[in-house]
Design a protein around this motif. Structure first.
Motif, PDB file in Angstrom:
ATOM      1  N   MET A   1      30.831  -9.770 -19.620  1.00  0.00           N
ATOM      2  CA  MET A   1      30.458  -9.835 -18.200  1.00  0.00           C
ATOM      3  C   MET A   1      30.968 -11.159 -17.616  1.00  0.00           C
ATOM      4  O   MET A   1      30.854 -12.191 -18.257  1.00  0.00           O
ATOM      5  N   PRO A   2      31.530 -11.104 -16.402  1.00  0.00           N
ATOM      6  CA  PRO A   2      32.021 -12.362 -15.814  1.00  0.00           C
ATOM      7  C   PRO A   2      30.907 -13.396 -15.707  1.00  0.00           C
ATOM      8  O   PRO A   2      29.779 -13.045 -15.352  1.00  0.00           O
ATOM      9  N   PHE A   3      31.261 -14.642 -15.998  1.00  0.00           N
ATOM     10  CA  PHE A   3      30.280 -15.729 -15.983  1.00  0.00           C
ATOM     11  C   PHE A   3      29.580 -15.821 -14.630  1.00  0.00           C
ATOM     12  O   PHE A   3      28.385 -16.071 -14.546  1.00  0.00           O
ATOM     13  N   SER A   4      30.349 -15.576 -13.554  1.00  0.00           N
ATOM     14  CA  SER A   4      29.784 -15.715 -12.209  1.00  0.00           C
ATOM     15  C   SER A   4      28.614 -14.767 -11.976  1.00  0.00           C
ATOM     16  O   SER A   4      27.821 -14.961 -11.072  1.00  0.00           O
ATOM     17  N   GLU A   5      28.503 -13.723 -12.818  1.00  0.00           N
ATOM     18  CA  GLU A   5      27.428 -12.763 -12.578  1.00  0.00           C
ATOM     19  C   GLU A   5      26.095 -13.190 -13.178  1.00  0.00           C
ATOM     20  O   GLU A   5      25.059 -12.664 -12.805  1.00  0.00           O
ATOM     21  N   PHE A   6      26.131 -14.120 -14.155  1.00  0.00           N
ATOM     22  CA  PHE A   6      24.836 -14.479 -14.735  1.00  0.00           C
ATOM     23  C   PHE A   6      24.564 -15.976 -14.748  1.00  0.00           C
ATOM     24  O   PHE A   6      23.486 -16.398 -15.176  1.00  0.00           O
ATOM     25  N   THR A   7      25.503 -16.794 -14.301  1.00  0.00           N
ATOM     26  CA  THR A   7      25.223 -18.223 -14.238  1.00  0.00           C
ATOM     27  C   THR A   7      24.054 -18.463 -13.285  1.00  0.00           C
ATOM     28  O   THR A   7      23.872 -17.734 -12.311  1.00  0.00           O
ATOM     29  N   THR A   8      23.261 -19.487 -13.614  1.00  0.00           N
ATOM     30  CA  THR A   8      22.089 -19.740 -12.777  1.00  0.00           C
ATOM     31  C   THR A   8      22.426 -20.594 -11.553  1.00  0.00           C
ATOM     32  O   THR A   8      21.573 -20.826 -10.713  1.00  0.00           O
ATOM     33  N   ASN A  10      24.050 -21.290  -7.887  1.00  0.00           N
ATOM     34  CA  ASN A  10      23.926 -20.370  -6.759  1.00  0.00           C
ATOM     35  C   ASN A  10      25.273 -19.813  -6.316  1.00  0.00           C
ATOM     36  O   ASN A  10      25.800 -20.144  -5.256  1.00  0.00           O
ATOM     37  N   VAL A  11      25.796 -18.916  -7.166  1.00  0.00           N
ATOM     38  CA  VAL A  11      27.093 -18.326  -6.859  1.00  0.00           C
ATOM     39  C   VAL A  11      27.006 -17.391  -5.660  1.00  0.00           C
ATOM     40  O   VAL A  11      27.951 -17.243  -4.896  1.00  0.00           O
ATOM     41  N   SER A  12      25.841 -16.777  -5.465  1.00  0.00           N
ATOM     42  CA  SER A  12      25.711 -15.783  -4.396  1.00  0.00           C
ATOM     43  C   SER A  12      26.114 -16.343  -3.033  1.00  0.00           C
ATOM     44  O   SER A  12      26.854 -15.700  -2.288  1.00  0.00           O
ATOM     45  N   ILE A  77      30.472  -9.186  -7.061  1.00  0.00           N
ATOM     46  CA  ILE A  77      29.718 -10.237  -7.753  1.00  0.00           C
ATOM     47  C   ILE A  77      28.337 -10.358  -7.129  1.00  0.00           C
ATOM     48  O   ILE A  77      27.313 -10.400  -7.812  1.00  0.00           O
ATOM     49  N   PHE A  78      28.338 -10.380  -5.798  1.00  0.00           N
ATOM     50  CA  PHE A  78      27.074 -10.513  -5.072  1.00  0.00           C
ATOM     51  C   PHE A  78      26.134  -9.353  -5.411  1.00  0.00           C
ATOM     52  O   PHE A  78      24.975  -9.553  -5.784  1.00  0.00           O
ATOM     53  N   VAL A  79      26.668  -8.130  -5.317  1.00  0.00           N
ATOM     54  CA  VAL A  79      25.845  -6.948  -5.579  1.00  0.00           C
ATOM     55  C   VAL A  79      25.351  -6.942  -7.016  1.00  0.00           C
ATOM     56  O   VAL A  79      24.190  -6.622  -7.292  1.00  0.00           O
ATOM     57  N   GLU A  80      26.222  -7.329  -7.944  1.00  0.00           N
ATOM     58  CA  GLU A  80      25.822  -7.366  -9.350  1.00  0.00           C
ATOM     59  C   GLU A  80      24.699  -8.372  -9.577  1.00  0.00           C
ATOM     60  O   GLU A  80      23.766  -8.122 -10.339  1.00  0.00           O
ATOM     61  N   ARG A  81      24.810  -9.516  -8.921  1.00  0.00           N
ATOM     62  CA  ARG A  81      23.764 -10.531  -9.089  1.00  0.00           C
ATOM     63  C   ARG A  81      22.442 -10.069  -8.495  1.00  0.00           C
ATOM     64  O   ARG A  81      21.373 -10.392  -8.998  1.00  0.00           O
ATOM     65  N   MET A  82      22.537  -9.291  -7.414  1.00  0.00           N
ATOM     66  CA  MET A  82      21.324  -8.822  -6.747  1.00  0.00           C
ATOM     67  C   MET A  82      20.698  -7.648  -7.497  1.00  0.00           C
ATOM     68  O   MET A  82      19.500  -7.582  -7.693  1.00  0.00           O
TER      69      MET A  82
END
Ligand SMILES: [Cu+2]
Lengths: 395, 94, 199
Positions: A1-8, A10-12, A77-82
């Protein structure tokens, strides 16, 4: 999974920023394409257009067609994080390599968005200071479009070590070489334009010439990275960093500086201190090579990128590189100081300090509202220098 | 400003276009009920593309626009086809 | 020299360029769909059977018909028939809401069965089905947002028609809104078979 999707971190927020920024890129492209088609003066046929405009036109199409892919990537990325849908998460059946595909489908063309306009700038500067009609007008115009198109065929050359199929590695490696053709067409035509010209060395020309030199190094090292076999050796090393800076800083950066020095008198109606401009160019050019050339060398030796520390054998390279960065910074400061100071205090110039043949040099400097006093008339081609009116103080 | 290139399409044309689109929708639902294996995908996409073409040409007036519009639309779909197709150089050969 | 410049063809071409960006925005998702269909044909087959063809088909009819009225609304204003243009555009708007309400019930039913992104029920299923429903929610969701945006623009244009800012001689706003609306229809024309029929 891309790092941007689970890093803590605030990538969103950041990706929403990227998404909004994408609009500005898209709308610029939209504006330029529509302007070129609809607002050209009627007597300016396509083959009478300055080649800089051709370059911007080709770039604008890349902006319109490639940027949305970045848009959907960051949106995902945004949707995945949400919501944790899992489209790139192997645990949920997703394929992380597809994320890389989406990313590079945009990000390879993105470097052409940066460098093609700079190529356009060089194409304007060289004939002006060689006092010679551009060699191979149609070839240069066409090569801009060809680069834009070929740019959409080669994205996976950034992914040779990602785990994608060997077939894809083979095909994308082959396709990557195709991009070298239109680029080389431009370089050869520039050189042919200089051949037997009556060359006047002025700051914009120095930047244009260094563009050719530095970008050629960038392009040729690009071929080493583009062929799958050699790429495996230098992948993720300083060689990539060196290559990238030779193309984007040596290319886009120097093209941009060249443009600033070329159109500065048109924009402000004043000339910068030319002597200082040449000195800062020289410092910049020397500093640039001292900074980035060692990177190619230690990259070949195996220095990986993205580490702040390194083994002793890379010490000399890093040392030279660091010294180069100071020289480069000095050149940059000097250049910007010269330009900023001259906005108010430079010597006044008339319409056409360089004796260039394109239309913008027939209007006062700085241009009035709506650019021209009355309807402009097209009396010559963009590179016909015969009988061009030039400011007296500079003839 | 609107005088240039103003082409009014009749209601009748639009309604017949709509009838064809409805018919194609029925066709695609009907074909999907028959098990053709992979050909189901081909059939559904063929019908969808036909419908899309009709929408673009008539509802979106592309038929009555000049060459620039037509070429641009073609290039856009070509680029999209390249993006999808070239990705398969990877995914189809893993 | 006047700096007031209205360019009918130019603004339509600009709109088309914007539509190209929409096509490629969805295009990114179609890349994902096609590769995952290639990877999980059997799972897509099973999961797709759970979607209701009547919902999808009904929405197809609603959108295509709304497109018809949108197109006729433009013809009407070109002929100078303001009243008819407003009526046609009103029907378009009504059908947009039919679509959205339909979608609401469809999604609602799925949620009711515990199928929504990252839900425990969904995660117990085979990976291909998780991806199928993931794509289903993302693609129809993004499409739904476009329907909503289109509907809002239509409401705005209705007002512009009413106070004759959009009229027989200056109707490019309506035409560009139409282009946007047809694009929304166009994308649904692909989404419908891909999710409801290719099973
Ligand atoms: Cu690249």
């Amino acid at each position: 999974m891309p790092f941007s999707e689970f890093t803590t971190t605030n990538v969103s927020v950041a990706v929403i920023g990227v998404f909004i920024l994408g609009f500005s890129s898209i709308l610029t492209g939209l504006n330029f394409i529509t302007t070129v088609h609809r607002l050209k003066m009627p007597e300016m046929k396509w083959t009478k257009m300055p080649l800089f405009v051709w370059a911007l036109y080709a770039t604008a199409w890349i902006q319109v067609l490639a940027t949305p892919i970045l848009g959907i990537t960051v949106l995902l990325i945004f949707v995945e994080r949400m919501f944790g849908i899992g489209l790139f998460d192997p645990a949920k059946g997703g394929d992380p390599i597809l994320y890389q595909h989406l990313f590079w489908i945009y990000s390879h063309p993105a470097v052409y968005i940066m460098v093609v306009p700079a190529m356009g700038v060089v194409t304007e500067i060289i004939p002006t200071f060689a006092r010679k009609h551009i060699f191979g007008y149609k070839a240069i115009a066409f090569s801009s479009l060809a680069i834009a198109f070929a740019g959409s065929l080669v994205w996976a050359h950034h992914m040779y070590t990602s785990g994608m199929s060997d077939t894809a590695v083979l095909i994308f490696s082959f396709l990557t070489f195709i991009v070298a053709i239109p680029t080389a067409i431009k370089v050869f035509n520039w050189v042919a334009t200089l051949y037997k010209g009556s060359i006047v060395i002025e700051p914009p020309l120095l930047y244009a010439l260094s563009f050719i030199f530095l970008f050629s190094i960038g392009g040729l090292t690009g071929l080493i990275l583009g062929s799958a076999g050699t790429d495996i050796h230098v992948h993720d090393t300083y060689f990539v960093v060196g290559h990238f800076h030779y193309t984007i800083f040596g290319g886009t950066g120097f093209g941009f500086f060249g443009a600033m020095h070329y159109w500065f008198p048109k924009i402000y109606g004043r000339m910068y201190n030319k002597k200082l401009a040449v000195i800062s160019w020289a410092i910049l050019f020397v500093g640039f090579n001292i900074l980035y050339f060692p990177m190619l060398v230690i990259g070949m030796m195996g220095m990986p990128r993205r580490y702040y520390d390194y083994l002793p054998q890379y010490h000399t390279g890093h040392l030279i590189s660091t010294i180069g960065s100071w020289i480069l910074a000095t050149g940059l400061l000097l250049m910007f100081y010269n330009l900023f100071k001259s906005i108010k205090h430079g010597e006044k110039v008339g319409k056409s300090p360089w004796g260039a043949a394109t239309l913008e040099w027939t209007t006062p400097s700085p241009p009035p509202t709506l650019n021209f006093v009355g309807e402009p008339k097209l009396t010559r081609g963009p590179y016909d220098y015969k009988g061009v009116e030039e400011d007296e103080q500079y003839t | 400003m609107s005088a240039e290139n103003k082409h009014i399409v009749s209601y009748k044309t639009f309604v017949s276009v709509w009838v064809i689109l409805m018919f194609l929708t029925a066709v695609t639902v009907w074909i999907a009920k028959i098990d053709l294996g992979f050909l189901n995908v081909v059939a559904a996409l063929t019908v969808a593309t036909t419908k899309a073409l009709i929408v673009i040409l008539f509802f979106m007036h592309l038929k009555y626009e000049n060459r620039l519009f037509k070429i641009s639309v073609f290039i856009t779909f070509l680029i999209l086809a390249i993006f999808i197709g070239f990705t398969f150089f990877d995914v189809a050969y893993r | 020299m006047s700096n007031i410049h209205k360019d009918y063809i130019g603004s339509k071409f600009g709109m088309w360029l914007f539509l190209f960006t929409e096509i490629l925005l969805f295009g990114g998702l179609f890349i994902l769909y096609s590769t995952y269909l290639h990877k999980y044909p059997a799972e897509f087959h099973l999961a797709g059977k759970e979607l209701n063809v009547y919902f999808g088909g009904g929405n197809t009819v609603a959108l295509v018909t709304s497109s018809l009225f949108m197109a006729m609304s433009i013809s009407a204003i070109q002929k100078g028939d303001k009243r008819l243009a407003i009526i046609f555009l009103g029907i378009t708007l009504a059908l947009a809401f039919v679509f959205l309400i339909n979608k609401y019930f469809e999604w609602g039913a799925k949620f009711h069965h515990g199928i929504y992104p990252d839900s425990p029920t969904l995660l117990q299923r085979p990976k291909g089905e998780i991806i199928f429903f993931g794509l289903y929610f993302v693609m129809t969701g993004l499409h739904g947002i476009h329907v909503l945006v289109g509907a809002s623009i239509i409401i705005y244009v209705l007002f512009m028609l009413k106070n004759e800012k959009v009229n027989k001689d200056d109707f490019v706003l309506l035409e560009n809104t139409g282009l946007y609306w047809h694009l929304v229809d166009l994308i649904w024309i692909y989404l419908f078979p891909l999710f409801y029929l290719i099973v």
